[in-house]
Design an enzyme around this catalytic site. Structure first.
Site, short mmCIF file in Angstrom:
data_model
loop_
_atom_site.label_atom_id
_atom_site.label_comp_id
_atom_site.label_asym_id
_atom_site.label_seq_id
_atom_site.Cartn_x
_atom_site.Cartn_y
_atom_site.Cartn_z
N SER A 208 0.79 -1.23 0.00
CA SER A 208 0.00 0.00 0.00
C SER A 208 0.82 1.28 0.00
O SER A 208 0.36 2.31 -0.48
CB SER A 208 -0.94 0.01 1.21
OG SER A 208 -0.21 -0.03 2.42
N LYS B 182 -12.37 -0.90 1.67
CA LYS B 182 -11.67 -0.06 0.68
C LYS B 182 -12.54 0.01 -0.59
O LYS B 182 -13.52 0.73 -0.61
CB LYS B 182 -10.27 -0.60 0.44
CG LYS B 182 -9.37 -0.43 1.67
CD LYS B 182 -7.98 -0.90 1.45
CE LYS B 182 -7.06 -0.50 2.61
NZ LYS B 182 -7.46 -1.01 3.94
N HIS C 163 -5.61 -4.08 -1.15
CA HIS C 163 -5.47 -3.03 -2.16
C HIS C 163 -5.52 -3.60 -3.58
O HIS C 163 -4.86 -3.10 -4.49
CB HIS C 163 -4.18 -2.25 -1.94
CG HIS C 163 -4.23 -1.36 -0.74
ND1 HIS C 163 -4.77 -0.08 -0.76
CD2 HIS C 163 -3.86 -1.58 0.55
CE1 HIS C 163 -4.71 0.45 0.44
NE2 HIS C 163 -4.15 -0.43 1.26
#
Length: 403
Positions: free
Chosen positions: A191, A248, A219
């Site tokens: 990340s 996310k 991610h």
């Protein structure tokens, strides 16, 4: 009556104040900006007289405020209540929890899934269940803090290999060859740097050395790869176990999960401490997450818009003289390397004055001397938003003698 403090308490308070003063002096103190209203591409930040463009959220597909996602959460709140007031194995499992777990498994092509309050908990609860004293865990040196903390809870032998270094990984696999099980652990996408793990090569090494492979896809899930299935779809590879997040790209609320072989998931339900001792995910989160997976499995067009935005930003910034980190030019994590911590903080403040909301990252989040502004592109950004971002960086960069 005045409260009496012991000498130890007074010294402890002095210690805390000194620690905070040191952080501020180093230019790494993290102030929390306050958003008024919903998360989105445009947000109103306390202290700003007009909305600013948000380029620092993990909202990669713009689904955090998607009307269908919000409506699904509201409906679940009405039909299933505000919460369960219980852990899963007592009276905290609803039909929608099982529905979401089944959808996640279907999305990833795995046998079963277990939900957690966050992926930090999923990472904290898996390694001590998967491994014991007879085993070895071989972990990339730049893996996420939650992975590091989770590995510390295991009694397995712990080895670290150099970041993305396949030769060093193989050396560590050979070093641990007498172990009962060897578990390779890596982020799919790192990340802070935007690096993508060479998963196909890591999978080949795992197969050659009869090792297991775990991957954290926080991610990557939902937006990386042709249909958003993550790192394996994007670059190849076959992980045995996947941990990821609902917080996310997948709606941005809360929640994490482990997905993989059913016997592992069954064992996690029996022994994983964060699962056993944490409340169930709230129905509103579950309802909105179900809708997100329905949207992704029926339409992956979000991803095309995201790739167009990422390409435009990276090429334009490089042409303007900025250094953009990351070994995969298609990934929406685009860290702008600056080096100095105070410079990163100052530049972020100056960009906010230009209507651009970004945050500077410095030690201990990233190594000393590697401070950067991590720009995160979303499918919801328009070309005009990206152009404004590029222009603001150019203007502030010249002002601060960065370019």
């Amino acid at each position: 009556m005045r409260r009496c403090f012991s000498t130890a308490t007074n010294y402890f308070e002095i210690h805390l104040k000194n620690e905070l003063a040191g952080i501020k002096q180093a230019g790494t103190f993290k102030n929390e900006r306050v958003i008024q209203g919903k998360q989105g591409v445009l947000v109103k930040v306390t202290g700003s007289d007009k909305p600013v463009i948000n380029f620092c959220a993990n909202n990669y597909l713009g689904l955090s405020s998607h009307p269908e996602v919000i409506a699904a959460g509201q409906k679940a709140l009405e039909t299933h209540g505000a919460g369960l007031s219980s852990v899963r194995f007592i009276c905290g499992t609803q039909d929608i929890h099982k529905e979401l777990e089944e959808k996640i498994a279907k999305f990833h092509g795995t046998e079963d899934t277990i939900l957690y309050a966050a992926c930090f908990d999923a990472n904290g609860g898996i390694f001590e269940v998967m491994t014991g004293e007879q085993d070895a865990i071989i972990s990339d040196e730049l893996n996420h803090a939650s992975i590091i903390d989770g590995i510390r809870l295991s009694k397995a032998k712990r080895l670290r290999y150099k970041h993305l270094d396949l030769d060093d990984l193989e050396t560590k696999l050979k070093e641990a060859k007498e172990s009962r099980f060897r578990l390779i652990v890596t982020d799919g996408v790192f990340s802070m740097d935007g690096d993508v793990a060479p998963l196909a090569d890591i999978s080949n090494l795992a197969e050659q050395h009869d090792a297991l492979l775990f991957i954290d896809e926080c991610h990557a899930t939902g937006f990386f790869g042709k249909t958003g299935r993550g790192t394996a779809e994007a670059v190849g590879g076959s992980p045995h176990v996947i941990n990821s997040t609902l917080g996310k790209a997948l709606g941005g609320s809360m929640g994490g999960y482990t997905t993989g072989p059913k016997p592992l998931i069954d064992l996690l339900r029996q022994r994983s401490r964060p699962y056993l001792f944490s409340n169930s995910l709230a129905p509103s989160i579950v309802g909105s997450s179900i809708k997100v997976f329905d949207l992704l499995m029926n339409d992956s067009s979000f991803i095309g818009s995201l790739q167009t935005n990422v390409s435009h930003f990276r090429k334009s910034m490089a042409a303007n003289g900025f250094t953009i980190l990351g070994n995969d030019p298609t990934h929406p994590i685009c860290p702008v390397l600056l080096g100095d911590a105070k410079l990163a903080a100052t530049m972020a403040d100056e960009l906010l004055k230009q209507g651009i909301y970004v945050i500077g990252f410095s030690f201990p989040v990233v190594p000393k001397g590697k401070a950067r502004i991590r720009v995160q592109i979303s499918a919801a950004h328009t070309k005009e938003h990206i152009d404004q971002l590029i222009e603001a960086f150019a203007k502030v960069g010249k002002k601060l003698n960065v370019v």
